[in-house]
Enzyme design. Structure first.
Site, PDB file in Angstrom:
ATOM      1  N   LYS A  95       0.813  -1.213   0.000  1.00  0.00           N
ATOM      2  CA  LYS A  95       0.000   0.000   0.000  1.00  0.00           C
ATOM      3  C   LYS A  95       0.851   1.269   0.000  1.00  0.00           C
ATOM      4  CE  LYS A  95      -4.083  -2.266   1.706  1.00  0.00           C
ATOM      5  NZ  LYS A  95      -3.771  -3.689   1.983  1.00  0.00           N
TER       6      LYS A  95
HETATM    7  C1  LIG Z   1      -4.466  -4.735   1.530  1.00  0.00           C
HETATM    8  C2  LIG Z   1      -3.710  -5.973   1.354  1.00  0.00           C
HETATM    9  C3  LIG Z   1      -4.123  -6.958   0.452  1.00  0.00           C
HETATM   10  C4  LIG Z   1      -5.411  -6.844  -0.330  1.00  0.00           C
HETATM   11  O1  LIG Z   1      -5.369  -5.814  -1.273  1.00  0.00           O
HETATM   12  P1  LIG Z   1      -6.721  -5.256  -1.912  1.00  0.00           P
HETATM   13  O2  LIG Z   1      -6.322  -4.099  -2.732  1.00  0.00           O
HETATM   14  O3  LIG Z   1      -7.613  -4.895  -0.766  1.00  0.00           O
HETATM   15  O4  LIG Z   1      -7.290  -6.378  -2.712  1.00  0.00           O
HETATM   16  C5  LIG Z   1      -3.306  -8.059   0.285  1.00  0.00           C
HETATM   17  N1  LIG Z   1      -2.159  -8.212   0.989  1.00  0.00           N
HETATM   18  C6  LIG Z   1      -1.739  -7.287   1.859  1.00  0.00           C
HETATM   19  C7  LIG Z   1      -0.488  -7.515   2.615  1.00  0.00           C
HETATM   20  C8  LIG Z   1      -2.496  -6.146   2.074  1.00  0.00           C
HETATM   21  O5  LIG Z   1      -2.068  -5.227   2.937  1.00  0.00           O
END
Ligand SMILES: *Cc1c(COP(=O)(O)O)cnc(C)c1O
Length: 478
Positions: free
Chosen positions: A112
């Site tokens: 993210k």
């Molecule tokens: C947020 C997250 C996901 C899922 O991503 P989305 O965009 O919500 O599908 C997968 N793995 C990790 C480590 C995350 O932080």
């Protein structure tokens, strides 16, 4: 470039307006009115460029007049300077077929950061020009929270309130949020699930008076700008492995459908992708949709990959918009039905259309641990449980022969650093992955958070009491 709501009854917006708005006023999500398209030559030219330059090229058609090309370049260079790997998103070969795209080298060790380090800076740039202040309210199942807080901390034009499900995020995740010492950061532990937190946030946004008073905005994956920034690593990785001359497949551990939707956006822009393997843990609403053609909610079950413990995948609505050929009224109707009944069945033709690009597979906790152990045994790599779910899904699809072309490289997205989920990694391999040096004292830092019940009124009052309001007015004490 203009942005339209998936539900069709909110005004069209520019990039900076959509950035600040997050969710559309009609409850829908913003999408570009028209997709930019990259020719094969443009895609080829991305191979080997510095990562921030790839992001720059991807964002230019989307940002319009929100900022100049030079300002955008400076902003991106600054955003990625804090990453722990100079390649930002390095590709690592796992075996003859599979590659790992490491997206966890940012300040909070999760993918993210790739988008949010950019988003915080975009917000500040746009707000400073407009002499405005905003209040960010978000819900997190773990990683979004710390990544959003790191992106917004100490920014003059932003206050941030982060709701997380009490007791349902890992200790590392919680501490990464609650140990940030910044006057504009408020952590709220909600006595409920992630979906409860997300519902609270959605309801706050639907309250237009409150929303306008507080100048509410979002940084979770419903924000279009975040999707736009994520598109870049799909192009970068595919170009590095020979796109557009050969197709690639992606395995994406999925919760809110934001990450994999960004991949879909890259495909809409011209990237030749054979398949997106949508990987879920036991919370498998998306896998069940791909298997049955029906989206049906179930109870959220805690798992070893908590950032995917989700049963309502917000960004799926963006895909629905395409499955319904841009008929926003039909999308609004389908979403209203889904809200009411917990079920959405778009029909055979639309389901088939989704299956052309998407395939789904799940891995429960046992399969996740077995995969972490296998990867470590066979390659020496330690992967986190989310990443392992993606790899397990990809392997099961390869074994089933689900990819038509035997040469298609499969790029598995590594979404978190193994040290973010040390208990699971240790259980699977006997090795406890250490935190990188800049986080080594995380367990000694002091925590700050407030506990609130799953109650809209109380959350609303808390935000009202603590937020500095638009244009520098101060209401309540921080
Ligand atoms: C947020 C997250 C996901 C899922 O991503 P989305 O965009 O919500 O599908 C997968 N793995 C990790 C480590 C995350 O932080």
């Amino acid at each position: 470039m203009r942005y339209v709501s998936t539900r069709g009854s909110a005004p069209d917006l520019s990039f900076d307006e959509a950035l600040l708005a997050g969710l559309a006023r009609d409850g829908g999500l913003y999408l570009p009115a028209r997709w930019p398209s990259f020719t094969p030559d443009v895609i080829r030219s991305l191979a080997g460029l510095p990562y921030s330059e790839v992001v720059h090229r991807v964002l230019i058609p989307f940002v319009g007049k929100a900022l100049s090309e030079d300002a955008l370049r400076r902003l991106l260079t600054d955003a990625y300077a804090g990453f722990g790997h100079t390649a930002v998103a390095p590709l690592k070969q796992l075996d003859s077929r599979m590659w790992l795209l490491e997206l966890f080298h940012g300040p909070t060790l999760a993918f993210k950061d790739c988008a949010l380090q950019v988003l915080g800076r975009l917000f500040d740039h746009v707000l400073e020009r407009a002499a405005q202040r905003i209040t960010i309210v978000g819900a997190t199942s773990g990683d979004t929270g710390s990544a959003a807080i790191e992106a917004c901390r100490d920014r003059e034009h932003i206050d941030i309130f982060m709701l997380y499900p009490k007791g349902r995020v890992s200790e590392v995740q919680r501490r990464q949020m609650t140990t940030v010492k910044a006057g504009n950061v408020f952590n709220i532990a909600v006595e409920g699930t992630f979906d409860d937190c997300q519902d609270l946030v959605k309801t706050l946004f639907a309250d237009t008076a409150f929303r306008d008073d507080m100048a509410l905005s979002a940084v979770n994956s419903i924000n279009w700008a975040r999707i736009a920034v994520q598109i870049a690593y799909y192009f970068a990785a595919a170009a590095a492995l020979g796109a557009p001359n050969r197709r690639v497949a992606f395995a994406v551990p999925t919760g809110n459908f934001g990450n994999v939707y960004a991949g879909y956006a890259a495909a809409r822009m011209g990237l030749p992708v054979e398949k997106f393997i949508v990987a879920s843990n036991r919370n498998d609403i998306l896998t069940r949709f791909l298997e049955t053609g029906s989206l049906a909610t179930a109870e959220v079950q805690p798992s070893l990959s908590p950032s995917m413990d989700i049963q309502i995948s917000s960004n799926f609505e963006r895909l629905l918009f395409d499955l319904y050929d841009g008929d926003a009224k039909a999308v609004a109707g389908a979403m209203a039905e889904f809200r009411k009944t917990g079920r959405l069945t778009p029909g055979n033709a639309r389901w088939k259309k989704a299956l052309q690009l998407f395939d789904g597979a799940r891995a429960d906790d046992d399969a996740t641990l077995a995969e972490i152990a296998r990867i470590h045994r066979e390659t020496g790599e330690l992967v986190d449980p989310h990443t392992a779910v993606g790899i397990a899904a990809a392997r099961s699809k390869i074994e089933l022969g689900a990819l038509s072309d035997a040469d298609t490289p499969v790029i598995a997205l590594a979404t978190a650093h193994p040290a973010k989920f040390p208990d699971a990694v240790e259980r699977a391999t006997g090795i406890r992955p250490p935190l990188p040096a800049n986080l080594a004292d995380l367990y000694e830092r002091e925590e700050r958070f407030s506990v609130l019940p799953n109650d809209l009124g109380q959350v609303r009052d808390f935000v009202r009491a603590h937020a500095r309001c638009p244009a520098g007015r101060t209401v309540g004490a921080a």
